[in-house]
Scaffold this motif. Structure first.
Motif, PDB file in Angstrom:
ATOM      1  N   LEU A   1       0.968  -1.265  -0.050  1.00 16.00           N
ATOM      2  CA  LEU A   1       0.017   0.086  -0.021  1.00 16.00           C
ATOM      3  C   LEU A   1       0.775   1.132   0.015  1.00 16.00           C
ATOM      4  CD1 LEU A   1      -3.385   0.398   1.764  1.00 16.00           C
ATOM      5  CD2 LEU A   1      -1.587   2.318   2.144  1.00 16.00           C
ATOM      6  N   LYS A   2       0.492   2.141  -0.984  1.00 17.47           N
ATOM      7  CA  LYS A   2       1.340   3.267  -1.083  1.00 17.47           C
ATOM      8  C   LYS A   2       0.410   4.428  -0.989  1.00 17.47           C
ATOM      9  CE  LYS A   2       4.889   0.745  -3.752  1.00 17.47           C
ATOM     10  NZ  LYS A   2       5.499   0.737  -4.985  1.00 17.47           N
TER      11      LYS A   2
ATOM     12  N   LYS B   1      -3.423  16.827   2.119  1.00 24.08           N
ATOM     13  CA  LYS B   1      -4.427  16.296   1.106  1.00 24.08           C
ATOM     14  C   LYS B   1      -3.871  15.174   0.528  1.00 24.08           C
ATOM     15  CE  LYS B   1      -7.005  20.107   1.643  1.00 24.08           C
ATOM     16  NZ  LYS B   1      -7.664  20.211   2.898  1.00 24.08           N
ATOM     17  N   ILE B   2      -4.841  14.266   0.480  1.00 24.31           N
ATOM     18  CA  ILE B   2      -4.495  13.049  -0.292  1.00 24.31           C
ATOM     19  C   ILE B   2      -4.526  12.974  -1.654  1.00 24.31           C
ATOM     20  CG2 ILE B   2      -5.077  10.414  -0.494  1.00 24.31           C
ATOM     21  CD1 ILE B   2      -6.163  10.452   2.065  1.00 24.31           C
ATOM     22  N   LYS B   3      -3.463  12.727  -2.490  1.00 25.60           N
ATOM     23  CA  LYS B   3      -3.250  12.741  -3.798  1.00 25.60           C
ATOM     24  C   LYS B   3      -3.390  11.590  -4.429  1.00 25.60           C
ATOM     25  CE  LYS B   3      -2.124  16.318  -5.629  1.00 25.60           C
ATOM     26  NZ  LYS B   3      -3.082  17.521  -6.054  1.00 25.60           N
ATOM     27  N   SER B   4      -2.989  10.409  -3.828  1.00 25.89           N
ATOM     28  CA  SER B   4      -2.898   9.069  -4.572  1.00 25.89           C
ATOM     29  C   SER B   4      -2.878   8.114  -3.433  1.00 25.89           C
ATOM     30  CB  SER B   4      -2.312   8.886  -5.655  1.00 25.89           C
ATOM     31  OG  SER B   4      -0.629   8.891  -5.082  1.00 25.89           O
ATOM     32  N   ILE B   5      -3.621   6.872  -3.826  1.00 29.95           N
ATOM     33  CA  ILE B   5      -3.447   5.731  -2.969  1.00 29.95           C
ATOM     34  C   ILE B   5      -3.247   4.541  -3.853  1.00 29.95           C
ATOM     35  CG2 ILE B   5      -4.505   4.145  -1.043  1.00 29.95           C
ATOM     36  CD1 ILE B   5      -6.025   6.312  -0.226  1.00 29.95           C
ATOM     37  N   SER B   6      -2.290   3.686  -3.840  1.00 32.01           N
ATOM     38  CA  SER B   6      -1.989   2.667  -4.641  1.00 32.01           C
ATOM     39  C   SER B   6      -2.011   1.262  -3.512  1.00 32.01           C
ATOM     40  CB  SER B   6      -0.732   2.663  -5.197  1.00 32.01           C
ATOM     41  OG  SER B   6      -0.324   1.413  -5.767  1.00 32.01           O
ATOM     42  N   ILE B   7      -3.209   0.426  -4.089  1.00 37.16           N
ATOM     43  CA  ILE B   7      -3.388  -0.697  -3.420  1.00 37.16           C
ATOM     44  C   ILE B   7      -3.102  -1.942  -4.101  1.00 37.16           C
ATOM     45  CG2 ILE B   7      -5.100  -2.204  -1.888  1.00 37.16           C
ATOM     46  CD1 ILE B   7      -6.434   0.673  -1.515  1.00 37.16           C
ATOM     47  N   ASP B   8      -2.210  -3.130  -3.563  1.00 34.78           N
ATOM     48  CA  ASP B   8      -1.792  -4.014  -4.394  1.00 34.78           C
ATOM     49  C   ASP B   8      -3.101  -5.066  -4.329  1.00 34.78           C
ATOM     50  OD1 ASP B   8      -0.640  -6.834  -4.335  1.00 34.78           O
ATOM     51  OD2 ASP B   8       0.956  -5.686  -5.234  1.00 34.78           O
ATOM     52  N   ASP B   9      -3.300  -5.731  -5.229  1.00 35.53           N
ATOM     53  CA  ASP B   9      -4.428  -6.528  -5.376  1.00 35.53           C
ATOM     54  C   ASP B   9      -4.336  -8.005  -4.114  1.00 35.53           C
ATOM     55  OD1 ASP B   9      -5.504  -5.355  -7.592  1.00 35.53           O
ATOM     56  OD2 ASP B   9      -4.422  -7.008  -9.154  1.00 35.53           O
ATOM     57  N   ALA B  10      -3.187  -8.229  -3.599  1.00 42.05           N
ATOM     58  CA  ALA B  10      -3.115  -9.067  -2.627  1.00 42.05           C
ATOM     59  C   ALA B  10      -3.855  -8.504  -1.369  1.00 42.05           C
ATOM     60  CB  ALA B  10      -1.567  -9.452  -2.312  1.00 42.05           C
ATOM     61  N   LEU B  11      -3.967  -7.319  -1.125  1.00 35.60           N
ATOM     62  CA  LEU B  11      -4.669  -6.779  -0.164  1.00 35.60           C
ATOM     63  C   LEU B  11      -6.307  -6.612  -0.289  1.00 35.60           C
ATOM     64  CD1 LEU B  11      -2.584  -3.867   0.935  1.00 35.60           C
ATOM     65  CD2 LEU B  11      -2.696  -5.761   2.114  1.00 35.60           C
ATOM     66  N   LEU B  12      -6.603  -6.960  -1.422  1.00 31.55           N
ATOM     67  CA  LEU B  12      -8.128  -6.618  -1.819  1.00 31.55           C
ATOM     68  C   LEU B  12      -8.885  -7.979  -1.283  1.00 31.55           C
ATOM     69  CD1 LEU B  12      -8.170  -5.001  -5.417  1.00 31.55           C
ATOM     70  CD2 LEU B  12      -8.460  -3.894  -3.090  1.00 31.55           C
ATOM     71  N   LYS B  13      -8.228  -9.215  -0.936  1.00 35.70           N
ATOM     72  CA  LYS B  13      -8.740 -10.148  -0.341  1.00 35.70           C
ATOM     73  C   LYS B  13      -9.301 -10.208   0.988  1.00 35.70           C
ATOM     74  CE  LYS B  13      -5.907 -12.330  -4.240  1.00 35.70           C
ATOM     75  NZ  LYS B  13      -4.682 -13.162  -4.220  1.00 35.70           N
ATOM     76  N   ASP B  14      -8.640  -9.193   1.681  1.00 34.83           N
ATOM     77  CA  ASP B  14      -8.953  -9.181   3.022  1.00 34.83           C
ATOM     78  C   ASP B  14      -9.140  -8.020   3.560  1.00 34.83           C
ATOM     79  OD1 ASP B  14      -8.610  -9.546   5.942  1.00 34.83           O
ATOM     80  OD2 ASP B  14      -6.984 -10.650   5.935  1.00 34.83           O
TER      81      ASP B  14
ATOM     82  N   GLU C   1      -7.881  -2.453   5.883  1.00 38.74           N
ATOM     83  CA  GLU C   1      -8.175  -1.223   6.678  1.00 38.74           C
ATOM     84  C   GLU C   1      -7.142  -0.945   7.514  1.00 38.74           C
ATOM     85  OE1 GLU C   1     -11.858  -2.739   8.451  1.00 38.74           O
ATOM     86  OE2 GLU C   1     -13.073  -1.975   6.717  1.00 38.74           O
ATOM     87  N   ASP C   2      -6.541  -2.317   8.232  1.00 37.98           N
ATOM     88  CA  ASP C   2      -5.476  -1.692   8.962  1.00 37.98           C
ATOM     89  C   ASP C   2      -4.165  -1.151   8.434  1.00 37.98           C
ATOM     90  OD1 ASP C   2      -6.512  -3.109  11.335  1.00 37.98           O
ATOM     91  OD2 ASP C   2      -5.654  -4.998  10.681  1.00 37.98           O
ATOM     92  N   TYR C   3      -3.812  -1.658   7.082  1.00 38.70           N
ATOM     93  CA  TYR C   3      -2.777  -0.987   6.259  1.00 38.70           C
ATOM     94  C   TYR C   3      -3.011   0.524   6.072  1.00 38.70           C
ATOM     95  CZ  TYR C   3       0.231  -4.988   4.993  1.00 38.70           C
ATOM     96  OH  TYR C   3       0.923  -6.080   4.763  1.00 38.70           O
ATOM     97  N   LEU C   4      -4.289   0.597   5.597  1.00 39.60           N
ATOM     98  CA  LEU C   4      -4.803   2.348   5.173  1.00 39.60           C
ATOM     99  C   LEU C   4      -4.606   2.998   6.581  1.00 39.60           C
ATOM    100  CD1 LEU C   4      -8.038   1.709   3.207  1.00 39.60           C
ATOM    101  CD2 LEU C   4      -5.938   2.841   2.590  1.00 39.60           C
ATOM    102  N   LEU C   5      -4.995   2.258   7.736  1.00 34.67           N
ATOM    103  CA  LEU C   5      -4.875   3.476   9.065  1.00 34.67           C
ATOM    104  C   LEU C   5      -3.318   3.689   9.228  1.00 34.67           C
ATOM    105  CD1 LEU C   5      -7.501   1.734  11.197  1.00 34.67           C
ATOM    106  CD2 LEU C   5      -7.629   3.998  10.327  1.00 34.67           C
ATOM    107  N   LEU C   6      -2.604   2.443   9.324  1.00 33.94           N
ATOM    108  CA  LEU C   6      -1.102   2.799   9.398  1.00 33.94           C
ATOM    109  C   LEU C   6      -0.468   3.768   8.597  1.00 33.94           C
ATOM    110  CD1 LEU C   6       1.310   1.625  11.091  1.00 33.94           C
ATOM    111  CD2 LEU C   6       1.599  -0.214   9.413  1.00 33.94           C
ATOM    112  N   VAL C   7      -0.624   3.219   7.106  1.00 34.79           N
ATOM    113  CA  VAL C   7       0.109   3.994   6.197  1.00 34.79           C
ATOM    114  C   VAL C   7      -0.374   5.530   6.316  1.00 34.79           C
ATOM    115  CG1 VAL C   7       0.710   4.307   3.703  1.00 34.79           C
ATOM    116  CG2 VAL C   7       0.807   2.040   4.987  1.00 34.79           C
TER     117      VAL C   7
END
Length: 108
Positions: free
Chosen positions: A40-41, A49-62, A67-73
């Motif tokens: 997650l980037k 202000k958030i300009k971009s979020i990149s989520i690897d497909d592997a995270l879409l399964k859980d 949500e944990d990754y989003l909070l942390l990053v």
């Protein structure tokens, strides 16, 4: 004495304009953050202000893991952006402040 007050008022107005200019410039200063595994980037401006979020497909399964990754990053990115924001504005404010006794500790 009146001239000193007018000079200080002019300096304060000039500093206020520099602060506003710095805030506008911080819209173009980018802060990048990512998870330790790079799944997650995100990119924010220094004005947080958030300009971009990149989520690897592997995270879409859980959903919970995502949500944990989003909070942390996002929290790490916001903290970085806030540090840049505050440092830049404090530098401009300190530079433009008149030398008033007792006020020197405010911008450290």
């Amino acid at each position: 004495m009146f001239g000193d007050i007018m000079g200080m008022m002019g300096k304060l107005k000039e500093t206020q304009q520099k602060v506003e200019d710095t805030k506008k410039r911080l819209d173009h200063v980018l802060v990048d953050e990512q998870s330790s595994d790079g799944l997650l980037k995100t990119t924010l401006t220094a004005n947080r202000k958030i300009k971009s979020i990149s989520i690897d497909d592997a995270l879409l399964k859980d959903k919970e893991q995502l949500e944990d990754y989003l909070l942390l990053v996002l929290n790490k990115a916001i903290e970085k952006a806030t540090n840049v924001h505050e440092t830049e504005l404090a530098a401009v404010a300190k530079e433009g402040m008149p030398n008033i006794p007792g006020m020197d500790g405010l911008f450290k």
